[in-house]
Scaffold this active site. Sequence first.
Site, short mmCIF file in Angstrom:
data_model
loop_
_atom_site.label_atom_id
_atom_site.label_comp_id
_atom_site.label_asym_id
_atom_site.label_seq_id
_atom_site.Cartn_x
_atom_site.Cartn_y
_atom_site.Cartn_z
N TYR A 4 1.24 -0.92 -0.03
CA TYR A 4 0.36 -0.07 -0.17
C TYR A 4 1.10 1.21 -0.25
O TYR A 4 0.81 2.57 -0.31
CB TYR A 4 -0.67 -0.07 1.45
CG TYR A 4 -1.53 1.05 2.13
CD1 TYR A 4 -3.03 1.58 1.05
CD2 TYR A 4 -1.06 1.88 2.44
CE1 TYR A 4 -3.85 2.93 1.33
CE2 TYR A 4 -2.40 3.10 2.78
CZ TYR A 4 -3.17 3.79 1.54
OH TYR A 4 -4.16 4.65 2.04
N ALA A 5 1.76 1.37 1.30
CA ALA A 5 2.98 2.61 1.15
C ALA A 5 3.40 2.63 -0.31
O ALA A 5 3.65 3.72 -0.93
CB ALA A 5 3.84 2.31 2.33
#
Length: 254
Positions: free
Chosen positions: A159-160
């Site tokens: 996600y990051a």
Amino acid sequence: MQTTNKIALVTGGSRGLGKNAAVSLAKKGLDVILTYNSKKAEAEATVAEITALGQKAIALQLNTAQVAEFDPFAKQLASVLKEQWNRTSFDYLVNNAGIDWAAPFVQTTEEQFDALFNVHFKGVYFLTQKLLPLVADKGGIINLSTGLARFATPGYSAYASMKGAIEVFTRYLAKELGVRGIRANAVAPGAIETDFTKNAFDAHPEAKDFIASQTALGRVGQADDIGGVVAFLCTEDARWINAQRIEASGGMFL
């Protein structure tokens, strides 16, 4: 004094941060087009809330993970702009739509990676490209990033990473679209308590206290902490803010 309202399009505007951004935009006098994937009733409730504030609002269905939907959506949007506003453009694109999912790096599957990639980077990249002819000169693009692109919390490597890509993409948009006077900025929320993060907080009830202890302002963020930042970037007061990553985290993990 402007004679016509500016228009902002907010993806994923039916709930959470997207809803708060949409309502905050309306409070600043902008009309709003919001998209939703499956939560039509919530989208219509948001439209009603904006209408009650005296602004025009419309909800359109869009799955931002499906690039094949973008051309038909752009045509639908052009028709809506003409029919409802007698315009051929809108002013601000807020790329907010997202999904939440976390797992340790060693357990992340290709399918999970692709699901995140399609919504958080590929979808944003190509939806922006498809809608760019409809974005007015001197308008703006606001992309949602995350505090997790600055600090590392185990479980969010995929996600990051997508959000890190979004921050680079935002700078390139600012560079390449500056000739049209279009600004591009990224807003990076810290941990925010919404239905987006409910499962994570429910699974780890101690997390809220820990996050509060690691945040300078001493609490977990709320949706109301973010919407106003997005709305500000869609005003003339923010005309000289460009190519920036604006973290709204209350001073998390300083």
